[in-house]
Design a protein around this motif. Structure first.
Motif, PDB file in Angstrom:
ATOM      1  N   ILE A   6       0.653  -1.049   0.052  1.00 36.92           N
ATOM      2  CA  ILE A   6       0.145  -0.129  -0.004  1.00 36.92           C
ATOM      3  C   ILE A   6       1.031   1.352   0.092  1.00 36.92           C
ATOM      4  N   SER A   7       2.256   1.036  -0.117  1.00 37.17           N
ATOM      5  CA  SER A   7       3.194   2.344  -0.054  1.00 37.17           C
ATOM      6  C   SER A   7       3.750   2.578  -1.182  1.00 37.17           C
ATOM      7  N   LYS A   8       3.455   2.119  -2.335  1.00 33.96           N
ATOM      8  CA  LYS A   8       4.046   2.299  -3.608  1.00 33.96           C
ATOM      9  C   LYS A   8       4.029   4.012  -3.913  1.00 33.96           C
ATOM     10  N   GLY A   9       5.129   4.432  -4.379  1.00 33.50           N
ATOM     11  CA  GLY A   9       5.317   6.052  -4.559  1.00 33.50           C
ATOM     12  C   GLY A   9       5.850   6.974  -3.509  1.00 33.50           C
ATOM     13  N   ARG A  10       5.662   6.515  -2.405  1.00 28.93           N
ATOM     14  CA  ARG A  10       6.194   7.187  -1.133  1.00 28.93           C
ATOM     15  C   ARG A  10       7.653   7.030  -1.146  1.00 28.93           C
ATOM     16  N   THR A  11       8.354   8.375  -0.594  1.00 26.97           N
ATOM     17  CA  THR A  11       9.680   8.280  -0.287  1.00 26.97           C
ATOM     18  C   THR A  11      10.170   7.184   0.799  1.00 26.97           C
ATOM     19  N   LEU A  12      11.606   6.935   0.777  1.00 29.45           N
ATOM     20  CA  LEU A  12      11.799   6.434   2.034  1.00 29.45           C
ATOM     21  C   LEU A  12      11.452   7.103   3.438  1.00 29.45           C
ATOM     22  N   ARG A  13      12.003   8.311   3.344  1.00 32.76           N
ATOM     23  CA  ARG A  13      11.829   9.148   4.544  1.00 32.76           C
ATOM     24  C   ARG A  13      10.347   9.396   4.776  1.00 32.76           C
ATOM     25  N   GLU A  14       9.294   9.547   3.949  1.00 35.91           N
ATOM     26  CA  GLU A  14       8.050   9.485   4.459  1.00 35.91           C
ATOM     27  C   GLU A  14       7.434   8.559   4.776  1.00 35.91           C
ATOM     28  N   PHE A  15       8.072   7.296   4.232  1.00 38.59           N
ATOM     29  CA  PHE A  15       7.379   6.037   4.702  1.00 38.59           C
ATOM     30  C   PHE A  15       8.038   5.670   5.908  1.00 38.59           C
ATOM     31  N   ILE A  16       9.318   5.879   6.296  1.00 40.07           N
ATOM     32  CA  ILE A  16       9.756   5.687   7.707  1.00 40.07           C
ATOM     33  C   ILE A  16       9.059   6.505   8.824  1.00 40.07           C
ATOM     34  N   LEU A  17       8.995   7.798   8.661  1.00 43.38           N
ATOM     35  CA  LEU A  17       8.309   8.688   9.754  1.00 43.38           C
ATOM     36  C   LEU A  17       6.850   8.436   9.724  1.00 43.38           C
ATOM     37  N   GLY A  18       6.303   8.103   8.578  1.00 40.14           N
ATOM     38  CA  GLY A  18       4.765   7.801   8.606  1.00 40.14           C
ATOM     39  C   GLY A  18       4.281   6.522   9.590  1.00 40.14           C
ATOM     40  N   VAL A  19       5.241   5.480   9.403  1.00 42.76           N
ATOM     41  CA  VAL A  19       4.924   4.047  10.084  1.00 42.76           C
ATOM     42  C   VAL A  19       5.667   4.550  11.587  1.00 42.76           C
ATOM     43  N   LEU A  20       6.433   5.228  11.723  1.00 45.74           N
ATOM     44  CA  LEU A  20       6.985   5.174  13.110  1.00 45.74           C
ATOM     45  C   LEU A  20       6.382   6.134  13.970  1.00 45.74           C
TER      46      LEU A  20
END
Length: 565
Positions: free
Chosen positions: A378-392
């Motif tokens: 469900i996370s295709k297209g997000r940046t690594l930074r956005e992904f990590i911060l969103g999940v954390l």
């Protein structure tokens, strides 16, 4: 190494499509009952689960004995390893956020997220820990609050070390802080690392959406052979056992809620019937797909959850709960690093740490392939930074609010019990291991014996069912995606089959020892998966270094000398 036209980890623009990569390396069945699936992995996974169900079903007592011995050995042999591994996951996540790699996108450079941020976060929560938070939301802080040395475990050592030995407000904060610790940044760092790794290789490097793909930088095309098959099979088993554990926890609590509302017997017969019914709903949702059934129920969960949480906030000691949340959050942020690095020194402290922290880290590790692959999907297209911060940040913060309101309400009721702290109904239930009943007892005390109590309990039962449905349908999608080597829309019949398998495993575990059997199978599933996660993380780091090398070569390429033109 330098990128070449044959290097799957070279320039993303030169990658073949995922479909071409699959057809070149892996032969899935093109017809018959297993159409779209990898035959060897599917039959092996199903056979191992069948052997487990038959063996444990024929001899529940023998299975319980084996489970107990296995759990004890794993906890005491690999406990410190789990502690170090989880701390490493959160440290690496923070390093990636602050590094230049954080700007890399999980997909082509021009790709955009498939889902809105609200829908993305809704699905993160629905697939993640909904059942666990409801099951432990009230009971767990009560465990840490108690100072009687009951439950077979010593007192909460973090509270004792902080000097909060009396059952008062200070100890309530310390108790809730430990609950935050077990459901916060450390666990979500595991989910985030696995999810980011899978999304990176699937959507940026065009490899199959499967666990094996993260090993490509380490073993190359051998991921398409026996090593890759073994890794994915472990992922399938971990996923099935993990979600079966949640189903077992969920139906035991649903049965208690129905018993309080209608008088229906809450025994094993009712729980097995609930497994059948909920599995059927989950299968129907999974067949409808991620963009319809799973998405709809996930968003519905959030709406009903807001209603329930609002009821606890408004109907309970509002100002006290808000104050408790603020105090606990500050205490957590202050102590999260030393708590993560703390190692028990005495036998009693070790018993507590093994029974709680190490068990929780194993739970997160066992669930990581399932949650990680679903998060990746469900996370295709997000940046690594956005992904990590969103999940954390987003899921832990929302879970903290839940725990503060649910657990905080229970703590307040215990602190203000008419007979004095430590002697209220809620503490009695928890001391007698009636964990599923703690949530409904808190709700009844909050609403009183009125129509509101019935409505609130009904909403809690609905949430228990809907949270499990979203977890189960997500897990069937994950399992079939792994076994099809990355097909994000596997055939409906495969989702139905694996939905039935999950229900069978959950029923077997309930009959083979209940909560202890559920906890033990998670410990067993976590150990091999932890080794896979370490290898996957190394693969990600190697791939990122390779990609940085490509970028540096491009930046360092000398410009043509136009002065001689």
């Amino acid at each position: 190494m330098a990128a070449t036209d044959h290097d799957p980890l070279g320039d993303p623009a030169r990658h073949p499509s995922q479909g071409n990569a699959l057809s070149a390396h892996i032969q899935v069945e093109t017809s018959g009952p297993l159409k779209g699936m990898h035959k060897g992995m599917t039959l092996t996974s199903a056979g191992l689960l069948l052997a487990f169900v038959v063996g444990a079903g024929l001899s529940p007592d023998g299975a319980a004995t084996i489970f107990g011995a296995a759990r004890s050995w794993i906890e005491h042999t690999f406990g410190t390893y789990y502690l170090v591994l989880v701390v490493a996951m959160i440290a690496l996540s923070l390093v990636l956020v602050c590094s230049p790699w954080g700007s890399l996108r999980l997909g082509p450079k021009d790709s955009a997220p498939e889902f809105s941020r609200f829908t993305w976060i809704s699905m993160l929560l629905s697939a993640g820990v909904g059942i666990g938070v409801l099951f432990f939301g009230v009971a767990e802080p009560m465990f840490y609050f108690d100072n009687s040395g009951g439950f077979g475990y010593p007192n909460n050592p973090h509270a004792d070390l902080a000097g909060a030995t009396a059952m008062d407000h200070a100890r309530a904060v310390e108790a809730l802080k430990v609950a935050f610790f077990h459901w916060g940044l450390h666990g979500w760092a595991i989910y985030g690392m696995v999810g980011m790794t899978l999304a990176y290789f699937a959507y940026r490097k065009k490899l199959p959406l499967a666990l094996r793909s993260a090993l490509y930088p380490l073993i190359g095309d051998r991921i398409y052979g026996p090593i890759g098959h073994a890794v994915d099979i472990m992922g399938v088993l971990g996923c099935v056992f993990g979600i079966a554990t949640s189903l077992g926890l969920g139906v035991s609590q649903i049965a208690v809620g129905l018993n309080r509302l209608t008088g229906l017997d809450a025994g094993i017969g009712t729980q097995l019937a609930l497994i059948v019914a909920i599995s059927a709903i989950s299968i129907a949702s999974a067949v409808s797909g991620i963009k319809r059934g799973i998405r709809f129920i996930s968003e519905l969960n959030i709406g009903v959850s807001v209603l329930v949480v609002g009821s606890f906030l408004i109907g309970g000691p509002t100002l006290w709960l808000i104050s408790l949340f603020g105090e606990t959050l500050l205490a957590y942020l202050r102590d999260v690093v030393p708590m993560g690095l703390w190692v028990a020194e005495t036998a009693e402290e070790n018993s507590w740490q093994v029974g709680w922290t190490i068990f929780y880290w194993a739970w997160w590790l066992a669930w990581a392939p399932f949650i990680g692959l679903f998060i990746a999907r469900i996370s295709k297209g997000r940046t690594l930074r956005e992904f990590i911060l969103g999940v954390l940040i987003a899921p832990p913060l929302i879970i903290f609010i839940w725990q503060a309101l649910f657990g905080g309400t229970g703590l307040y009721q215990e602190l203000t019990a008419s007979m004095g702290a430590g002697s209220g109904e809620l503490m009695t239930l928890v001391r007698n291991w009636n964990l599923p009943e703690a949530l409904f007892a808190t709700a009844d005390a909050l609403a009183g014996n009125s129509v509101l109590s019935v409505i609130l309990s009904s909403l809690l039962i609905f949430l228990l069912i809907s949270w499990f449905v979203t977890s189960s349908d997500s897990s069937t999608l994950v399992v079939t995606t792994i076994l099809s080597l990355g097909d994000e829309e596997p055939l409906a019949r495969h989702r139905i089959f694996w939905g039935i398998c999950i229900g069978l495993v959950a029923g077997t575990l309930l009959m083979a020892g209940g909560l202890k059997a559920l906890q033990t199978i998670l410990m067993a599933a976590a150990l091999p998966m932890s080794f896979v996660i370490v290898a996957m993380t190394l693969g990600l780091l190697v791939a990122l270094c390779q990609e940085s090398g490509i970028a540096l070569m491009k930046l360092g390429k000398p410009k043509p000398d136009r002065s001689q033109a």
